[in-house]
Design a protein around this motif. Structure first.
Motif, mmCIF file in Angstrom:
data_model
loop_
_atom_site.group_PDB
_atom_site.id
_atom_site.type_symbol
_atom_site.label_atom_id
_atom_site.label_comp_id
_atom_site.label_asym_id
_atom_site.label_seq_id
_atom_site.Cartn_x
_atom_site.Cartn_y
_atom_site.Cartn_z
ATOM 1 N N ASN A 117 -12.448 67.636 14.983
ATOM 2 C CA ASN A 117 -11.618 66.779 14.133
ATOM 3 C C ASN A 117 -10.199 67.318 14.007
ATOM 4 O O ASN A 117 -9.224 66.572 14.088
ATOM 5 C CB ASN A 117 -12.245 66.635 12.745
ATOM 6 N N ASP A 133 -16.793 62.545 29.662
ATOM 7 C CA ASP A 133 -17.074 62.227 28.255
ATOM 8 C C ASP A 133 -15.814 62.354 27.409
ATOM 9 O O ASP A 133 -15.526 61.512 26.546
ATOM 10 C CB ASP A 133 -18.161 63.155 27.697
ATOM 11 N N TRP A 134 -15.061 63.416 27.645
ATOM 12 C CA TRP A 134 -13.817 63.628 26.893
ATOM 13 C C TRP A 134 -12.815 62.510 27.174
ATOM 14 O O TRP A 134 -12.198 61.972 26.256
ATOM 15 C CB TRP A 134 -13.227 64.985 27.272
ATOM 16 N N HIS A 135 -12.668 62.166 28.447
ATOM 17 C CA HIS A 135 -11.713 61.122 28.826
ATOM 18 C C HIS A 135 -12.055 59.780 28.175
ATOM 19 O O HIS A 135 -11.189 59.116 27.588
ATOM 20 C CB HIS A 135 -11.687 60.963 30.347
ATOM 21 N N PHE A 136 -13.313 59.396 28.233
ATOM 22 C CA PHE A 136 -13.695 58.099 27.676
ATOM 23 C C PHE A 136 -13.637 58.102 26.148
ATOM 24 O O PHE A 136 -13.311 57.086 25.535
ATOM 25 C CB PHE A 136 -15.074 57.692 28.178
ATOM 26 N N SER A 137 -13.925 59.253 25.522
ATOM 27 C CA SER A 137 -13.805 59.314 24.062
ATOM 28 C C SER A 137 -12.344 59.172 23.645
ATOM 29 O O SER A 137 -12.033 58.586 22.602
ATOM 30 C CB SER A 137 -14.378 60.633 23.535
ATOM 31 N N LEU A 138 -11.454 59.682 24.470
ATOM 32 C CA LEU A 138 -10.021 59.554 24.214
ATOM 33 C C LEU A 138 -9.611 58.082 24.248
ATOM 34 O O LEU A 138 -8.913 57.586 23.351
ATOM 35 C CB LEU A 138 -9.263 60.332 25.294
ATOM 36 N N ARG A 139 -10.066 57.381 25.273
ATOM 37 C CA ARG A 139 -9.716 55.958 25.404
ATOM 38 C C ARG A 139 -10.339 55.150 24.262
ATOM 39 O O ARG A 139 -9.736 54.186 23.766
ATOM 40 C CB ARG A 139 -10.182 55.423 26.754
ATOM 41 N N GLU A 140 -11.528 55.535 23.827
ATOM 42 C CA GLU A 140 -12.176 54.834 22.710
ATOM 43 C C GLU A 140 -11.386 55.010 21.410
ATOM 44 O O GLU A 140 -11.418 54.149 20.535
ATOM 45 C CB GLU A 140 -13.605 55.341 22.530
ATOM 46 N N ARG A 141 -10.672 56.122 21.302
ATOM 47 C CA ARG A 141 -9.824 56.356 20.132
ATOM 48 C C ARG A 141 -8.505 55.613 20.228
ATOM 49 O O ARG A 141 -7.678 55.680 19.319
ATOM 50 C CB ARG A 141 -9.538 57.849 19.985
#
Length: 280
Positions: A139, A174-182
């Motif tokens: 966070n 996983d990191w890349h897609f979580s970034l785009r989801e944000r």
């Protein structure tokens, strides 16, 4: 479109001869970052940025906040890089020292000086941490990233995220897609190792805090029972290509960490399409 159409590379100031030897095998205009190592002085870093430009590549000097001894030193470096090497892009990190050598605690404190936009810097790279950060939880890491992106944008510059290197394609994806989801859509460069000796790769992984579990290393192509020989990122890049098959845009590319083997990395990149059939 290949994920390797717009790759970037990293080098140190002492690797100028290696860059000369590899230059003919590197795409013109390629972004080449010059690392900020504690055992290299400012003159060497600036000379390396000039050398990168002279060969037709785009220099990106790293600047370590906690290793800058004064505001004057920061201003001098940025000004000279812009004037003599035509630098338009920089990469900012907080740096390793627990206590700063000068007035800058982190990248935000450097950004707030205004020295970058006043010297014509157009793009600022910041670090991404797909496998987490040793002293920040997820966070806090996300909050700090958002603050840096906002500060860069408010100063009229663009942001780019460049990740630490990883052996784990799934962690990067996983990191890349979580970034785009944000909702973060700024350009991303995923860090991958260049081909290098197994012992060297493991040494850098330990130093950088990169995840190197037995299962991840085995999937990458490294056996802890056989530490002699070379290992390349063939499987890692292939897995990234498959995982990113739906996303082919200017906002995603690879950043290679050659670990002292610029020539071997340039050779690997130029021949990779022929290696895609490598057994998994």
């Amino acid at each position: 479109m290949s994920i390797l159409n717009d790759y970037s590379l990293e080098m140190t100031a002492k690797e100028r001869p290696e860059l000369d030897n590899a230059a003919g095998r590197i795409l013109p205009g390629t972004q080449i970052a010059v690392a900020f190592l504690p055992n290299e002085d400012m003159e060497s870093r600036i000379a390396a940025a000039c050398h990168v430009r002279s060969l037709g590549f785009e220099p990106i000097p790293h600047i370590s906040a906690r290793r800058m001894r004064s505001a004057a030193e920061l201003s001098d470096m940025v000004e000279r890089c812009a004037q003599y090497a035509g630098v338009k892009r920089v990469f900012l990190v907080a740096g390793d020292p627990v206590r700063p050598d000068g007035p800058f605690e982190d990248t935000l404190s450097m950004l707030r000086t205004g020295v970058f936009e006043s010297n014509g810097i157009e793009s600022v790279g910041i670090a991404g941490h797909p496998e987490g950060h040793p002293i920040m939880d997820a966070n806090r890491l996300a909050s700090f990233m958002d603050r840096k992106v906002d500060e860069i944008g408010a100063r009229g510059m663009a942001s780019t995220l460049v990740t630490q290197f990883s052996f784990d394609a799934q962690a990067l994806l996983d990191w890349h897609f979580s970034l785009r989801e944000r909702g973060i859509s700024i350009p991303v460069r995923l860090g991958v190792p260049g081909p290098a000796g197994v012992r060297r790769l493991l040494r850098y992984a330990a130093f950088c805090g990169v995840g190197a579990t037995t299962s991840v290393l085995k999937k990458y192509g490294i056996s802890l029972g056989k530490l002699i020989g070379l290992a390349g990122p063939d499987r890692l890049v292939s897995e990234l290509e498959q995982g990113l098959i739906a996303e082919r845009s200017d906002n995603l590319a690879l950043h290679f960490f050659p670990f002292g083997s610029l020539g071997a990395t340039a050779d690997w990149i130029s021949t990779y399409p022929h290696n895609k059939g490598l057994a998994a």
